[in-house]
Design an enzyme around this catalytic site. Sequence first.
Site, PDB file in Angstrom:
ATOM      1  N   ASN A   1      -0.399 -13.847   8.962  1.00 10.90           N
ATOM      2  CA  ASN A   1       0.068 -14.538   7.762  1.00 10.90           C
ATOM      3  C   ASN A   1      -0.046 -16.036   8.027  1.00 10.90           C
ATOM      4  O   ASN A   1       0.785 -16.619   8.714  1.00 10.90           O
ATOM      5  CB  ASN A   1       1.530 -14.135   7.487  1.00 10.90           C
TER       6      ASN A   1
ATOM      7  N   GLU B   1      10.103 -16.039   2.567  1.00 11.99           N
ATOM      8  CA  GLU B   1       9.944 -17.428   2.080  1.00 11.99           C
ATOM      9  C   GLU B   1       9.767 -17.446   0.568  1.00 11.99           C
ATOM     10  O   GLU B   1      10.224 -18.369  -0.112  1.00 11.99           O
ATOM     11  CB  GLU B   1       8.769 -18.100   2.805  1.00 11.99           C
TER      12      GLU B   1
ATOM     13  N   GLU C   1      11.000  -7.947   8.383  1.00 14.75           N
ATOM     14  CA  GLU C   1      11.059  -9.268   8.998  1.00 14.75           C
ATOM     15  C   GLU C   1      12.481  -9.811   8.885  1.00 14.75           C
ATOM     16  O   GLU C   1      12.876 -10.309   7.823  1.00 14.75           O
ATOM     17  CB  GLU C   1      10.106 -10.227   8.274  1.00 14.75           C
TER      18      GLU C   1
ATOM     19  N   GLY D   1       9.807 -17.751  12.432  1.00 17.90           N
ATOM     20  CA  GLY D   1       9.510 -19.140  12.774  1.00 17.90           C
ATOM     21  C   GLY D   1      10.573 -19.802  13.632  1.00 17.90           C
ATOM     22  O   GLY D   1      10.561 -21.011  13.831  1.00 17.90           O
TER      23      GLY D   1
HETATM   24  P1  PGA Z   1       6.442 -16.161  12.516  1.00 19.10           P
HETATM   25  O1  PGA Z   1       6.284 -15.724  10.974  1.00 19.10           O
HETATM   26  O2  PGA Z   1       5.563 -15.233  13.328  1.00 19.10           O
HETATM   27  O3  PGA Z   1       5.968 -17.576  12.576  1.00 19.10           O
HETATM   28  O4  PGA Z   1       7.886 -16.001  12.859  1.00 19.10           O
HETATM   29  C1  PGA Z   1       6.210 -14.374  10.600  1.00 19.10           C
HETATM   30  C2  PGA Z   1       6.155 -14.248   9.097  1.00 19.10           C
HETATM   31  O5  PGA Z   1       6.857 -14.983   8.391  1.00 19.10           O
HETATM   32  O6  PGA Z   1       5.408 -13.405   8.547  1.00 19.10           O
END
Ligand code: PGA
Length: 256
Positions: free
Chosen positions: A11, A99, A171, A177
């Site tokens: 992603n 998000e 998630e 993140g």
């Molecule tokens: P990340 O994001 O690997 O940077 O934690 C994962 C995502 O939001 O799909």
Amino acid sequence: MRNRKPLMAANWKMNLSLDEARDLLNGIKSATIDFNRVDVLVAPPFTTLRLAHELLAGTGILIAGQNMHWESGGAFTGEISPLMLKEAGCGHVILGHSERRTLFFETSETVNQKVDAAIEAGLIPIVCIGETLKQREDKKTFDIIKTQLDESLETSCKNGNLPQGVIIAYEPVWAIGTGKTATPEMAQEVHRFIRRWLIENFGPNTGETIRILYGGSVKPDNIKELISQPDIDGALIGGASLKTDSFVSIIRFYDS
Ligand code: PGA
């Protein structure tokens, strides 16, 4: 032994210029990947989809949009339709990413509309769910996950039918993140819960076939442990998917 083939899905979010994207895609393309052992998908920003489609033609690497509107067209400034994604080369679409839910106020109700539109258009939805830190601390994780599943897949539940290709991505919002990953056991516990929910609603054939991805700070050094859990069928990877080396090491988890 699980017979679901692992899927590693990148992603990219709102990252990478066309030049950077070209380098990364060429890097992934030139890696030796055993496609009998893993499926690979990239979800670039909309303006990079064409480039990805051209560069990845014939490689078997899958392409997804990061979002989509549920209508087929009309006065929806800033939105993109299922057909537009298909024409740009997508076979998949990420829906309801946290998000989108948090920053752009998407609800499970609209996610459900999007899931229906994707299925109707022949796109495979990757439906994202996950609890916040507060919800986990309040011991509400399973309630939240159940509600998100019930509501984001409401139509499919009513019909008692979920196309087998549909993908769920768990998630935990607090792990995205942040560098904090759920321990493999914590993730497995929720994946197992999701698997049971799928079996309850759609029967064992579908429930055992649907892939459930884990997402949230997945890195080359934690993928092996995560994927060794019985109900973790791959990963949705943000930050670590933006560099060739780290994404390729994650894809090639079977080598480490
Ligand atoms: P990340 O994001 O690997 O940077 O934690 C994962 C995502 O939001 O799909």
